[in-house]
Design an enzyme around this catalytic site. Structure first.
Site, PDB file in Angstrom:
ATOM      1  N   CYS A   1       1.005  -1.317  -0.235  1.00  0.00           N
ATOM      2  CA  CYS A   1       0.022   0.171  -0.086  1.00  0.00           C
ATOM      3  C   CYS A   1       0.927   1.294   0.010  1.00  0.00           C
ATOM      4  CB  CYS A   1      -1.191  -0.024   1.271  1.00  0.00           C
ATOM      5  SG  CYS A   1      -0.431  -0.063   2.759  1.00  0.00           S
TER       6      CYS A   1
ATOM      7  N   CYS B   1       3.306  -0.202  -8.106  1.00  0.00           N
ATOM      8  CA  CYS B   1       3.829  -1.626  -8.228  1.00  0.00           C
ATOM      9  C   CYS B   1       4.448  -1.952  -9.568  1.00  0.00           C
ATOM     10  CB  CYS B   1       2.927  -2.290  -7.815  1.00  0.00           C
ATOM     11  SG  CYS B   1       2.147  -1.854  -6.226  1.00  0.00           S
TER      12      CYS B   1
ATOM     13  N   CYS C   1      -1.779   1.263  -4.234  1.00  0.00           N
ATOM     14  CA  CYS C   1      -0.587   2.013  -4.464  1.00  0.00           C
ATOM     15  C   CYS C   1      -0.406   2.359  -5.824  1.00  0.00           C
ATOM     16  CB  CYS C   1       0.685   0.917  -4.057  1.00  0.00           C
ATOM     17  SG  CYS C   1       0.789  -0.193  -5.350  1.00  0.00           S
TER      18      CYS C   1
END
Length: 139
Positions: A13, A91, A87
């Site tokens: 996150c 990522c 996120c």
């Protein structure tokens, strides 16, 4: 049963201070050594959210010793499952990984009363993930 973990899971996150820390705590608690657990954030906070620590303590899981960690390419590459929790594009995507995106409310700035429902939703999702990992091992 082999001594190596059945799977490796990375929870991501933004701040690695709430959702991902609670998820990692639940997975470690429920799966034990069967699953290798990591968590990280794209912009890590200075500390784990105190309301998340308190909410987890209420269910007998202590995450007070955890520290937010920065998301690295190596952590993603070393994981079988990558569970993102808001996120965004931070990522990295690698072939052969199972990506799950869990839309969960961010507990940042909320009191423990508001964090409890988020915690409970994470627990439900972790229980399903453990069942999925266990089912993969039986194949």
């Amino acid at each position: 049963m082999s001594s190596s973990p059945a799977a490796s899971v990375l929870f991501v996150c933004v701040h690695n201070a709430g959702r991902s820390q609670m998820a990692a705590g639940f997975l470690s608690h429920l799966a034990g050594a069967r699953v290798e657990v990591r968590s990280a954030g794209s912009i890590p906070a200075d500390q784990v959210n105190p309301a998340a620590v308190e909410a987890m303590k209420e269910v007998g899981i202590d995450i007070s010793d955890q520290k937010p960690k920065v998301l690295t390419t190596e952590a993603v590459q070393a994981s079988d499952y990558v569970v993102t929790m808001g996120c965004g594009d931070a990522c990295p995507i690698f072939p052969g990984k199972k990506y799950l995106d869990w839309a969960l409310e961010d507990p940042a700035g909320k009191g423990v009363e508001s964090v409890r429902p988020i915690r409970d939703e994470i627990k439900t999702r972790i229980q399903a993930l453990v069942a999925e990992i266990d089912a993969q091992q039986e194949k």
